[in-house]
Design a protein around this motif. Structure first.
Motif, PDB file in Angstrom:
ATOM      1  N   ARG A   8      -9.920   0.845  14.135  1.00 59.89           N
ATOM      2  CA  ARG A   8      -9.740   0.747  15.580  1.00 59.89           C
ATOM      3  C   ARG A   8      -8.882  -0.451  15.958  1.00 59.89           C
ATOM      4  NH1 ARG A   8     -14.563   0.869  19.050  1.00 59.89           N
ATOM      5  NH2 ARG A   8     -13.084   1.613  20.581  1.00 59.89           N
ATOM      6  N   ARG A   9      -9.238  -1.622  15.486  1.00 61.20           N
ATOM      7  CA  ARG A   9      -8.499  -2.844  15.838  1.00 61.20           C
ATOM      8  C   ARG A   9      -7.468  -3.217  14.784  1.00 61.20           C
ATOM      9  NH1 ARG A   9     -13.024  -6.713  18.612  1.00 61.20           N
ATOM     10  NH2 ARG A   9     -13.583  -5.217  20.220  1.00 61.20           N
ATOM     11  N   PHE A  10      -7.770  -2.926  13.539  1.00 60.27           N
ATOM     12  CA  PHE A  10      -6.837  -3.216  12.454  1.00 60.27           C
ATOM     13  C   PHE A  10      -7.179  -2.375  11.239  1.00 60.27           C
ATOM     14  CE2 PHE A  10     -10.356  -6.102  11.860  1.00 60.27           C
ATOM     15  CZ  PHE A  10     -10.550  -6.136  10.484  1.00 60.27           C
ATOM     16  N   GLU A  11      -6.251  -2.361  10.299  1.00 59.15           N
ATOM     17  CA  GLU A  11      -6.428  -1.679   9.027  1.00 59.15           C
ATOM     18  C   GLU A  11      -6.165  -2.692   7.916  1.00 59.15           C
ATOM     19  OE1 GLU A  11      -4.977   2.760  10.337  1.00 59.15           O
ATOM     20  OE2 GLU A  11      -3.503   1.452   9.423  1.00 59.15           O
ATOM     21  N   ALA A  12      -6.307  -2.236   6.692  1.00 63.35           N
ATOM     22  CA  ALA A  12      -6.007  -3.103   5.549  1.00 63.35           C
ATOM     23  C   ALA A  12      -5.279  -2.284   4.498  1.00 63.35           C
ATOM     24  CB  ALA A  12      -7.287  -3.690   4.967  1.00 63.35           C
ATOM     25  N   ALA A  13      -4.450  -2.965   3.729  1.00 64.16           N
ATOM     26  CA  ALA A  13      -3.827  -2.362   2.554  1.00 64.16           C
ATOM     27  C   ALA A  13      -4.347  -3.138   1.349  1.00 64.16           C
ATOM     28  CB  ALA A  13      -2.315  -2.448   2.634  1.00 64.16           C
ATOM     29  N   ARG A  14      -4.738  -2.419   0.310  1.00 61.90           N
ATOM     30  CA  ARG A  14      -5.284  -3.045  -0.898  1.00 61.90           C
ATOM     31  C   ARG A  14      -4.235  -2.942  -2.005  1.00 61.90           C
ATOM     32  NH1 ARG A  14     -11.108  -1.886  -1.648  1.00 61.90           N
ATOM     33  NH2 ARG A  14     -11.169  -3.745  -0.345  1.00 61.90           N
ATOM     34  N   LEU A  15      -3.627  -4.078  -2.303  1.00 58.13           N
ATOM     35  CA  LEU A  15      -2.542  -4.126  -3.274  1.00 58.13           C
ATOM     36  C   LEU A  15      -3.020  -4.703  -4.600  1.00 58.13           C
ATOM     37  CD1 LEU A  15      -1.192  -4.079  -0.418  1.00 58.13           C
ATOM     38  CD2 LEU A  15       0.670  -5.358  -1.432  1.00 58.13           C
ATOM     39  N   LEU A  58      -4.397  -7.629   5.940  1.00 59.98           N
ATOM     40  CA  LEU A  58      -4.819  -7.110   7.235  1.00 59.98           C
ATOM     41  C   LEU A  58      -3.575  -6.788   8.055  1.00 59.98           C
ATOM     42  CD1 LEU A  58      -7.737  -9.561   8.077  1.00 59.98           C
ATOM     43  CD2 LEU A  58      -7.742  -7.513   6.650  1.00 59.98           C
ATOM     44  N   MET A  59      -3.553  -5.586   8.636  1.00 61.67           N
ATOM     45  CA  MET A  59      -2.362  -5.161   9.366  1.00 61.67           C
ATOM     46  C   MET A  59      -2.717  -4.334  10.590  1.00 61.67           C
ATOM     47  SD  MET A  59      -0.876  -2.468   6.618  1.00 61.67           S
ATOM     48  CE  MET A  59      -1.772  -0.977   6.234  1.00 61.67           C
ATOM     49  N   ARG A  60      -1.734  -4.229  11.465  1.00 59.53           N
ATOM     50  CA  ARG A  60      -1.893  -3.418  12.678  1.00 59.53           C
ATOM     51  C   ARG A  60      -2.159  -1.966  12.283  1.00 59.53           C
ATOM     52  NH1 ARG A  60      -0.585  -6.986  16.133  1.00 59.53           N
ATOM     53  NH2 ARG A  60       1.171  -8.376  15.923  1.00 59.53           N
ATOM     54  N   THR A  61      -2.835  -1.246  13.166  1.00 58.35           N
ATOM     55  CA  THR A  61      -3.070   0.175  12.900  1.00 58.35           C
ATOM     56  C   THR A  61      -1.739   0.919  12.971  1.00 58.35           C
ATOM     57  OG1 THR A  61      -3.581   0.568  15.216  1.00 58.35           O
ATOM     58  CG2 THR A  61      -5.442   0.167  13.748  1.00 58.35           C
ATOM     59  N   HIS A  62      -1.660   1.977  12.209  1.00 58.59           N
ATOM     60  CA  HIS A  62      -0.438   2.779  12.139  1.00 58.59           C
ATOM     61  C   HIS A  62      -0.228   3.601  13.398  1.00 58.59           C
ATOM     62  CE1 HIS A  62       0.517   1.942   8.025  1.00 58.59           C
ATOM     63  NE2 HIS A  62       1.443   2.866   8.031  1.00 58.59           N
ATOM     64  N   ARG A  63       1.020   3.858  13.660  1.00 58.00           N
ATOM     65  CA  ARG A  63       1.356   4.800  14.731  1.00 58.00           C
ATOM     66  C   ARG A  63       0.899   6.194  14.294  1.00 58.00           C
ATOM     67  NH1 ARG A  63       5.856   2.576  12.939  1.00 58.00           N
ATOM     68  NH2 ARG A  63       6.706   4.576  12.292  1.00 58.00           N
ATOM     69  N   THR A  64       0.536   7.006  15.252  1.00 56.79           N
ATOM     70  CA  THR A  64       0.152   8.380  14.954  1.00 56.79           C
ATOM     71  C   THR A  64       1.339   9.087  14.310  1.00 56.79           C
ATOM     72  OG1 THR A  64      -1.329   8.384  16.836  1.00 56.79           O
ATOM     73  CG2 THR A  64      -0.686  10.526  15.976  1.00 56.79           C
ATOM     74  N   GLY A  65       1.062   9.787  13.238  1.00 58.19           N
ATOM     75  CA  GLY A  65       2.102  10.544  12.560  1.00 58.19           C
ATOM     76  C   GLY A  65       2.832   9.775  11.469  1.00 58.19           C
ATOM     77  N   HIS A  66       2.635   8.460  11.382  1.00 55.46           N
ATOM     78  CA  HIS A  66       3.281   7.686  10.323  1.00 55.46           C
ATOM     79  C   HIS A  66       2.556   7.933   9.012  1.00 55.46           C
ATOM     80  CE1 HIS A  66       4.160   4.164   7.790  1.00 55.46           C
ATOM     81  NE2 HIS A  66       5.355   4.234   8.351  1.00 55.46           N
ATOM     82  N   ASP A  72      -1.375   6.088  -3.169  1.00 55.98           N
ATOM     83  CA  ASP A  72      -1.880   6.156  -4.545  1.00 55.98           C
ATOM     84  C   ASP A  72      -1.824   4.810  -5.253  1.00 55.98           C
ATOM     85  OD1 ASP A  72      -2.356   8.841  -4.214  1.00 55.98           O
ATOM     86  OD2 ASP A  72      -0.532   9.482  -5.238  1.00 55.98           O
ATOM     87  N   ILE A  73      -0.916   3.939  -4.850  1.00 55.35           N
ATOM     88  CA  ILE A  73      -0.701   2.659  -5.524  1.00 55.35           C
ATOM     89  C   ILE A  73      -1.424   1.526  -4.807  1.00 55.35           C
ATOM     90  CG2 ILE A  73       1.074   0.968  -6.162  1.00 55.35           C
ATOM     91  CD1 ILE A  73       2.992   3.490  -6.123  1.00 55.35           C
ATOM     92  N   ALA A  74      -1.297   1.516  -3.484  1.00 57.46           N
ATOM     93  CA  ALA A  74      -1.854   0.451  -2.640  1.00 57.46           C
ATOM     94  C   ALA A  74      -2.448   1.114  -1.405  1.00 57.46           C
ATOM     95  CB  ALA A  74      -0.756  -0.543  -2.255  1.00 57.46           C
ATOM     96  N   PRO A  75      -3.673   1.594  -1.511  1.00 56.93           N
ATOM     97  CA  PRO A  75      -4.239   2.398  -0.428  1.00 56.93           C
ATOM     98  C   PRO A  75      -4.351   1.662   0.912  1.00 56.93           C
ATOM     99  CG  PRO A  75      -5.887   1.947  -2.117  1.00 56.93           C
ATOM    100  CD  PRO A  75      -4.592   1.398  -2.611  1.00 56.93           C
ATOM    101  N   ARG A  76      -4.057   2.400   1.962  1.00 56.81           N
ATOM    102  CA  ARG A  76      -4.275   1.937   3.333  1.00 56.81           C
ATOM    103  C   ARG A  76      -5.692   2.329   3.688  1.00 56.81           C
ATOM    104  NH1 ARG A  76      -4.441   4.457   8.153  1.00 56.81           N
ATOM    105  NH2 ARG A  76      -3.713   6.381   7.234  1.00 56.81           N
TER     106      ARG A  76
END
Length: 130
Positions: A8-15, A58-66, A72-76
């Motif tokens: 809702r407020r943010f997402e994360a990518a795990r690298l 920690l990153m902003r949420t994605h735009r719809t449709g992005h 597979d490598i660095a899951p969002r």
């Protein structure tokens, strides 16, 4: 550690650590912090407990449709996921710690910047395998 709901407020990518370390071209902790700070312009923490170590960004949420190119490598991680984050004063090992702590409430990386870091790290690791 605090457990935060994602999506809702943010997402994360795990690298994977190997990908980030290839991209920043150093194993020196202060240099890693400096280079990630300049590149990401947002918060990231390291957790060495699983998978050879991971950097959670920690990153902003994605735009719809992005479409996230590197699932597979660095899951969002978004809606339906929870992220354990270290206390704000945890900036050194042992354990999970902030490599680039948030500078202010709402401080987040841009997804395109995170994708660029992943792409660069992949190009370095693939080149090294040739």
């Amino acid at each position: 550690m605090a457990l935060l709901p994602l999506g809702r407020r943010f997402e994360a990518a795990r690298l994977p650590a190997r990908l980030v370390l290839a991209a920043v071209d150093t194993y020196d902790p202060p240099e890693i912090t400096e280079r990630l700070t300049r590149f990401l312009n947002g918060p990231a923490f390291f957790d060495g407990r699983a998978m050879g170590g991971t950097f959670d960004i920690l990153m902003r949420t994605h735009r719809t449709g992005h479409v996230w190119k590197y699932q597979d490598i660095a899951p969002r991680l978004g809606v339906g996921n929870y992220l354990g984050v270290p206390r704000m004063d945890r900036t050194k090992p042992p354990g999970a710690h902030w490599v680039v702590p948030p500078r202010f409430p709402g401080d987040l990386c841009e997804p395109a910047t995170v994708e660029a870091l992943i792409g660069f790290g992949l190009s370095i690791t693939q080149e090294a395998e040739l």
